[in-house]
Scaffold this motif. Structure first.
Motif: not given
Length: 487
Positions: A6, A424, A431
């Motif tokens: 992420a 994500a 995300y």
């Protein structure tokens, strides 16, 4: 979607079939005390995979992309001494496929009085007998911005390793007569030849807060005269960074030679905005505002800045990547500019994962199984069947970026948000959301496209600006297609 890092530095380009591309705008700050050639890229999980970037140090604007003797050439702004902006030279790489690149020694670096403090952005023009020529902005000893010329030393060398600067440099300079500030006179475009046989080029500039594209003409590409009027200007637009001017064909994806005019040809003028119009008797006649983009460095490539700070850039040893090169053309109306990744990028596709069509109910999140890589080329289409309940577009909502900020991915609407959550983490704590919303306007449905970074890299203090644009597409007549290149 994949369970992947992420981290926003795993940057992506998002393109729509109707020509919208996300780019980041950035300014330059000199950090001389932070420069060092000791930077390293060892153990760098956040470097991109197939976007172009050098092994280390700072990179920004792509310069002078061209084809010579079957090889693609890409030059770019580069600091050989560190991961922050400064001591800029023209780095150089070549490729046979726009994917795999071979680095070479810098092509242009400070050696003359006219560029002793830096060799800044410019463009390449192919002269008669297939002779490339580079026009670039040099910073002279007085820190004035002037325009210079360089040509290959050996035309038989397909790699064009060595370049020779004109003894006439500087060829163009701001003067007291034209009232141009010497710090606002840069980034010459690729030149084009008019029906009178003279070469023309534009230089980005401003007068007070009026941005402009100053026009120059030349018979021999060495001696240049400033035109009485700029090619175009606009009040309140500020400095025109990296302007560009080029012809595009209507409804045909093939590129055209830079001096083309006539039936089926429109011209594009780009700075912070893009204008589409006609070239008539050597003058650019504005047709309409076609598309807003944020600071692409050129018509084929665009520089992407990761929005990190200088301290982090020094730590990781590099800064800046290039976007995926794109083909440009106009749709059949001749008013909408379309851009799409070059087909060569599809050679990288392996392990294809197909997901069957599914009905998505409001609030649902569907994970696409079978994807474990942090690099992906995602192509998805959305078809809307019901428009009974659609949020009404307030007439005051004219700024798409502001609207995307106010109505991010977590704000529910009647038709949207729907799209992708990329990069994500497990549990969706982090995300990057790329999504659409549909509103009901006065006489048509309005499609808004957004990139929401507010939940990207939560543990890092990066710029998480949300970007957006209104997309010229009718959801009643066609699907909303989205392609995301995650690297």
């Amino acid at each position: 979607m994949a369970n992947s890092c992420a981290w926003l530095l795993c940057l992506f380009s998002v393109l729509l079939g109707h020509g919208f591309v996300l780019q980041l705008e950035a300014s330059h700050h000199v950090y001389r005390h932070l420069e060092s050639d000791q930077s390293t890229t060892a153990n760098q999980p956040y470097r991109t995979a197939y976007h172009f970037q050098p092994p280390k140090n700072w990179m920004n604007d792509p310069n002078g992309p061209m084809i010579h003797k079957g090889l693609y050439h890409l030059f770019y702004q580069y600091n050989p001494y560190g991961a922050v902006w400064g001591h800029i030279v023209w780095a150089h790489s070549t490729s046979t496929d726009l994917i795999n690149w071979t680095p070479h020694d810098p092509a242009i670096y400070p050696t003359q009085e006219s560029d002793i403090n830096g060799c800044w952005s410019g463009s390449a023009t192919i002269l008669p007998r297939s002779k490339p020529a580079i026009l670039y902005t040099g910073i002279n000893r007085q820190n004035q911005q002037v325009q210079n010329l360089a040509v290959p030393k050996n035309l038989s060398d397909p790699y064009l390793i060595e370049w020779v600067k004109s003894p006439n440099n500087a060829l163009m300079a701001p003067t007291a007569m034209n009232k141009i500030n010497s710090s606002s006179f840069r980034d010459p475009t690729t030149a084009w030849q008019g029906p009178d046989g003279r070469w023309r080029v534009i230089i980005g500039s401003k007068r007070d807060d009026r941005g402009m594209a100053i026009l120059y003409r030349s018979k021999d590409f060495v001696h240049w005269l400033e035109a009485k009027h700029p090619l175009h200007s606009a009040n309140g637009s500020g400095m025109w960074e990296c302007p560009d001017f080029y012809p595009v064909s209507v409804g045909i994806q093939n590129g055209v030679e830079t001096s083309m005019v006539g039936l089926g040809i429109k011209h594009v003028l780009k700075w912070k905005m893009i204008l589409v119009g006609d070239m008539i008797m050597g003058s650019f006649m504005l047709q309409r505002l076609s598309l807003i983009v944020l600071r692409p460095g050129g018509s084929l490539w665009g520089w992407i800045n990761e929005s990190t700070n200088a301290t982090i850039d020094i730590m990781k040893g590099w800064a800046g990547i290039q976007g995926i090169p794109k083909s440009l053309w106009l749709d059949k109306s001749g008013k909408q500019l379309v851009q799409w990744p070059v087909v060569e990028i599809e050679k990288l596709r392996v392990n294809q994962v197909d997901s069957p069509s599914k009905v998505l109910n409001g609030g649902s999140v569907l994970e696409v199984s079978g994807i474990t890589a942090t690099q992906a080329d995602v192509d998805i289409a959305f078809e809307i069947n019901e428009f009974d309940k659609v949020d009404v577009l307030d007439p005051s909502w004219t700024n798409p970026q502001l609207l995307c900020s106010q109505k991010g991915a977590s704000v529910k609407g009647e038709l949207g948000p729907f799209g992708l959550l990329v990069l994500a983490s497990n549990g969706l704590q982090e995300y990057t959301a790329v999504f659409f919303r549909i509103f009901k306007g006065q006489d048509k449905y309005v499609v808004l496209m957004c990139s929401d970074q507010s939940r990207s890299s939560l543990h890092l203090d990066y710029d998480k600006t949300t970007y957006g644009a209104f997309v010229d597409v009718d959801p009643l007549q066609e699907k909303l297609s989205l392609r995301s290149l995650v690297s």
